[in-house]
Design an enzyme around this catalytic site. Structure first.
Site, PDB file in Angstrom:
ATOM      1  N   ARG A 179      -1.011   9.698   3.490  1.00 20.58           N
ATOM      2  CA  ARG A 179      -1.646  10.644   2.565  1.00 20.58           C
ATOM      3  C   ARG A 179      -2.606  11.551   3.317  1.00 20.58           C
ATOM      4  O   ARG A 179      -2.943  11.307   4.484  1.00 20.58           O
ATOM      5  CB  ARG A 179      -2.410   9.910   1.465  1.00 20.58           C
ATOM      6  CG  ARG A 179      -3.569   9.053   1.974  1.00 20.58           C
ATOM      7  CD  ARG A 179      -4.546   8.720   0.871  1.00 20.58           C
ATOM      8  NE  ARG A 179      -5.566   7.758   1.255  1.00 20.58           N
ATOM      9  CZ  ARG A 179      -6.683   8.034   1.908  1.00 20.58           C
ATOM     10  NH1 ARG A 179      -6.931   9.277   2.296  1.00 20.58           N
ATOM     11  NH2 ARG A 179      -7.562   7.092   2.193  1.00 20.58           N
ATOM     12  N   ARG A 210       0.856  -1.182   0.000  1.00 21.94           N
ATOM     13  CA  ARG A 210       0.000   0.000   0.000  1.00 21.94           C
ATOM     14  C   ARG A 210       0.896   1.237   0.000  1.00 21.94           C
ATOM     15  O   ARG A 210       2.031   1.199   0.485  1.00 21.94           O
ATOM     16  CB  ARG A 210      -0.895   0.021   1.236  1.00 21.94           C
ATOM     17  CG  ARG A 210      -1.916   1.165   1.196  1.00 21.94           C
ATOM     18  CD  ARG A 210      -2.594   1.427   2.530  1.00 21.94           C
ATOM     19  NE  ARG A 210      -3.517   2.552   2.385  1.00 21.94           N
ATOM     20  CZ  ARG A 210      -4.096   3.178   3.398  1.00 21.94           C
ATOM     21  NH1 ARG A 210      -3.849   2.809   4.645  1.00 21.94           N
ATOM     22  NH2 ARG A 210      -4.907   4.200   3.179  1.00 21.94           N
ATOM     23  N   HIS A 246      -3.020  -0.195  -3.159  1.00 22.39           N
ATOM     24  CA  HIS A 246      -3.874   0.434  -2.154  1.00 22.39           C
ATOM     25  C   HIS A 246      -4.243  -0.537  -1.039  1.00 22.39           C
ATOM     26  O   HIS A 246      -3.968  -1.742  -1.125  1.00 22.39           O
ATOM     27  CB  HIS A 246      -5.144   0.958  -2.821  1.00 22.39           C
ATOM     28  CG  HIS A 246      -4.875   1.849  -3.992  1.00 22.39           C
ATOM     29  ND1 HIS A 246      -4.768   3.209  -3.878  1.00 22.39           N
ATOM     30  CD2 HIS A 246      -4.664   1.565  -5.306  1.00 22.39           C
ATOM     31  CE1 HIS A 246      -4.508   3.743  -5.053  1.00 22.39           C
ATOM     32  NE2 HIS A 246      -4.444   2.764  -5.951  1.00 22.39           N
ATOM     33  N   ASP A 247      -4.901  -0.007  -0.003  1.00 24.78           N
ATOM     34  CA  ASP A 247      -5.341  -0.860   1.100  1.00 24.78           C
ATOM     35  C   ASP A 247      -6.337  -1.914   0.622  1.00 24.78           C
ATOM     36  O   ASP A 247      -6.311  -3.064   1.075  1.00 24.78           O
ATOM     37  CB  ASP A 247      -5.950  -0.028   2.229  1.00 24.78           C
ATOM     38  CG  ASP A 247      -6.989   0.994   1.752  1.00 24.78           C
ATOM     39  OD1 ASP A 247      -7.317   1.015   0.555  1.00 24.78           O
ATOM     40  OD2 ASP A 247      -7.468   1.781   2.602  1.00 24.78           O
ATOM     41  N   ARG A 250      -0.371   9.031  -5.654  1.00 25.91           N
ATOM     42  CA  ARG A 250       0.236   8.605  -4.399  1.00 25.91           C
ATOM     43  C   ARG A 250       0.897   7.232  -4.493  1.00 25.91           C
ATOM     44  O   ARG A 250       1.873   6.970  -3.787  1.00 25.91           O
ATOM     45  CB  ARG A 250      -0.789   8.626  -3.261  1.00 25.91           C
ATOM     46  CG  ARG A 250      -2.005   7.744  -3.450  1.00 25.91           C
ATOM     47  CD  ARG A 250      -2.984   7.910  -2.295  1.00 25.91           C
ATOM     48  NE  ARG A 250      -4.215   7.160  -2.478  1.00 25.91           N
ATOM     49  CZ  ARG A 250      -5.282   7.613  -3.126  1.00 25.91           C
ATOM     50  NH1 ARG A 250      -5.254   8.813  -3.674  1.00 25.91           N
ATOM     51  NH2 ARG A 250      -6.376   6.872  -3.235  1.00 25.91           N
TER      52      ARG A 250
END
Length: 415
Positions: A40, A36, A281-282, A105
Site C-alpha cells: 500500500r 495482512r 492488518h499487520d 485495502r
C-alpha cells in the site's frame, strides 16, 4: 509488569516437508487463514515529507497498489496449490466464507486473493474472455467489529492500556526514548511521543524507501536501525498482558474454536464451511501471534499469513496445526506451548483463558470502569438534574408572579 511471553521463540520445522508429517490416513477437516493486506501507499505523509505530494504516488494514501494486488493474487494461487486436494476448484458458498475488515485495502486484497484461489473453471466460467468471477466478501464497520478489526469500543481495555503506560517499565522506556522522540519530532514536524506514533513514521519511511525515494538526511540517521526495534515493540503493546490479550483477541479465538467444534460434529444445524478466510492488518497478525505466545517482535510484512489447520486421524482424533507464513514457505509453531500436532481439546484448553464469547466481551468491556468513575458520572447526572429543576422552578415562579400582578380591567392607576 512483564511482557506477555514477549520473546517466546516460534517452533520452526527443520525442513518444510517435516511440517506435513501427517499420516497418510490423516484427513484435513478445516482451514482458517488470516492475512495482512498487500503493498500500500503511506497512510498519510508527515508534515515535512518531501514526498507528501499525492501526484508522486500511484494511488491515494493508504490504498492497495498494483503490487499489492499481485501480492495477494499470488498468495491465492499458493493457497490453491496447497489445498488442491481439499478445496474444490469450482466455487461454492458451502466451501468457503470470506470476511474482511471494512477498509478498502483489505477488501481489495481479499478480492485479489480470491482471483488467484478461484480462477473460473467449468460451470464457473461466465465470460470466456475474463479469468475472474465474483465471490462474496463479508464485512461490518470497524467501530462495530470486536472480532477481526478489534476496534469496537472497550472501556476496560482502554483503562488497562493507560495503566500499562504508567508502569515503571514504560516510564523508563519513555525516558530512554526521549532524545529519539525529540529528534524525529523536530525533523518530521509530527508529534512523535510514543511507540505507536513512532511506528507510523517508520512505516512511512519504509514504504518510501521501498519505492526508491531518497530519504532526507535526518531520516538516514535513524532509519531503519534505530527505529525498527521500537516499531517492532509497538506491535506487542495491545496484547502485553493476558488480560489485554483476552479483550483484544478473545472474540476471534472464541469464533475459531467454535468453528473447529462445528467441523468435528455431524448433523449440526449450523453448517461450517471447509475454509475461512480473514483479510486484515499487520496489527491483527501480531495480536494473534502474541496471544498464542508465538510472536518474535517485528512489523508483519505484506501478505503475512497465519494458518490454522484442523486434522482428523483414522481413529477419529482431532488435532490442530498452526503455521506462520511471512516468507516463501510457512513455519509451523506451537500455539501457547501446545504440541505441534495439538489435540483439539488441548488447543481449546490452552486458549480457554483468553477466549471470550461476544456477549461476555461486551459485559466485561463495559464493566471496565472503576467504581469511582460511576460515582463521578452519577454525581454529574445528579448535578445536571438538580440545576435543571432549580432553573425550571425559578422560571415557574417568575411566570406565576407575573400572572399574579397582571392588570385587571377595572384597575385604576395613580400618578
Amino acid at each position: 509488569m512483564s511482557v506477555f511471553s514477549l520473546f517466546n521463540v516460534v517452533a520452526i520445522c527443520a525442513l518444510v516437508s517435516l511440517c506435513f508429517e501427517n499420516s497418510s490416513a490423516d484427513e484435513l477437516n478445516g482451514v482458517v487463514v488470516v492475512f495482512r493486506h498487500g503493498d500500500r501507499t503511506p497512510i498519510r505523509p508527515y508534515p515535512t515529507d518531501p514526498y507528501g505530494n499525492r501526484s508522486l504516488w500511484p494511488v491515494d494514501y493508504g490504498m492497495l497498489t498494483n503490487i499489492g494486488k499481485m501480492n495477494h493474487f499470488k498468495l491465492g494461487q499458493w493457497l490453491r496449490q496447497r489445498y488442491s486436494q481439499f478445496l474444490p476448484e469450482v466455487y461454492s458458498e458451502r466451501d468457503i466464507y470470506v470476511r474482511s475488515t471494512d477498509v478498502d485495502r483489505t477488501l481489495m486484497s481479499a478480492s485479489a486473493n480470491l482471483a488467484g484461489l478461484y480462477p473460473p473453471v467449468k460451470t464457473d466460467i461466465w465470460n470466456p474472455d475474463l479469468q475472474w468471477q465474483p465471490i462474496p466478501i463479508h464485512t461490518i464497520p470497524e467501530s462495530m467489529d470486536p472480532v477481526l478489526a478489534a476496534k469496537k469500543e472497550c472501556p476496560k481495555f482502554n483503562r488497562l492500556e493507560k495503566e500499562l503506560f504508567k508502569t515503571q517499565y514504560f516510564k523508563n522506556l519513555s525516558h530512554q526514548l526521549h532524545d529519539l522522540y525529540a529528534y524525529v519530532t523536530k525533523y518530521s514536524g509530527d508529534s512523535i511521543h510514543d511507540l505507536k506514533s513512532l511506528e507510523y513514521l517508520y512505516s512511512t519511511l519504509f514504504i518510501e524507501s521501498n519505492y526508491n525515494f531518497t530519504l532526507p538526511e535526518w531520516a538516514k540517521g535513524v532509519f531503519p536501525d534505530k527505529l525498527k526495534p521500537w516499531a517492532s515493540l509497538s506491535f506487542v503493546v495491545p496484547t502485553w498482558t493476558e488480560e489485554m490479550a483476552r479483550l483484544k483477541t478473545g472474540p476471534f479465538f472464541n469464533e475459531l474454536i467454535g468453528y473447529f467444534r462445528n467441523r468435528t460434529q455431524k448433523n449440526v444445524q449450523y453448517y461450517a464451511p471447509k475454509f475461512l478466510m480473514y483479510s486484515a492488518h499487520d496489527t491483527t497478525i501480531a495480536n494473534l501471534l502474541n496471544t498464542m505466545e508465538a510472536f518474535e517482535p517485528h512489523p508483519p510484512p505484506y501478505t503475512a499469513t497465519i494458518i490454522f489447520e484442523l486434522w482428523r486421524t483414522q481413529n477419529g482424533t482431532d488435532f490442530v496445526q498452526t503455521f506462520y507464513k511471512n516468507t516463501t514457505e510457512p513455519r509451523q509453531f506451537a500455539a501457547k506451548g501446545c504440541n505441534l500436532n495439538c489435540l483439539l481439546p488441548d488447543f481449546e484448553s490452552k486458549l480457554k483463558s483468553i477466549s471470550i464469547p461476544l456477549d461476555q466481551w461486551e459485559s466485561e468491556c463495559q464493566s471496565g470502569w472503576p467504581f469511582i468513575y460511576y460515582l463521578m458520572l452519577g454525581g454529574m447526572v445528579s448535578t445536571i438534574l438538580c440545576i435543571s429543576c432549580i432553573v425550571s422552578l425559578a422560571v415557574y415562579r417568575l411566570k406565576r408572579k407575573s400572572e399574579l400582578y397582571m392588570q385587571l380591567p377595572n384597575e385604576e392607576y395613580y400618578a
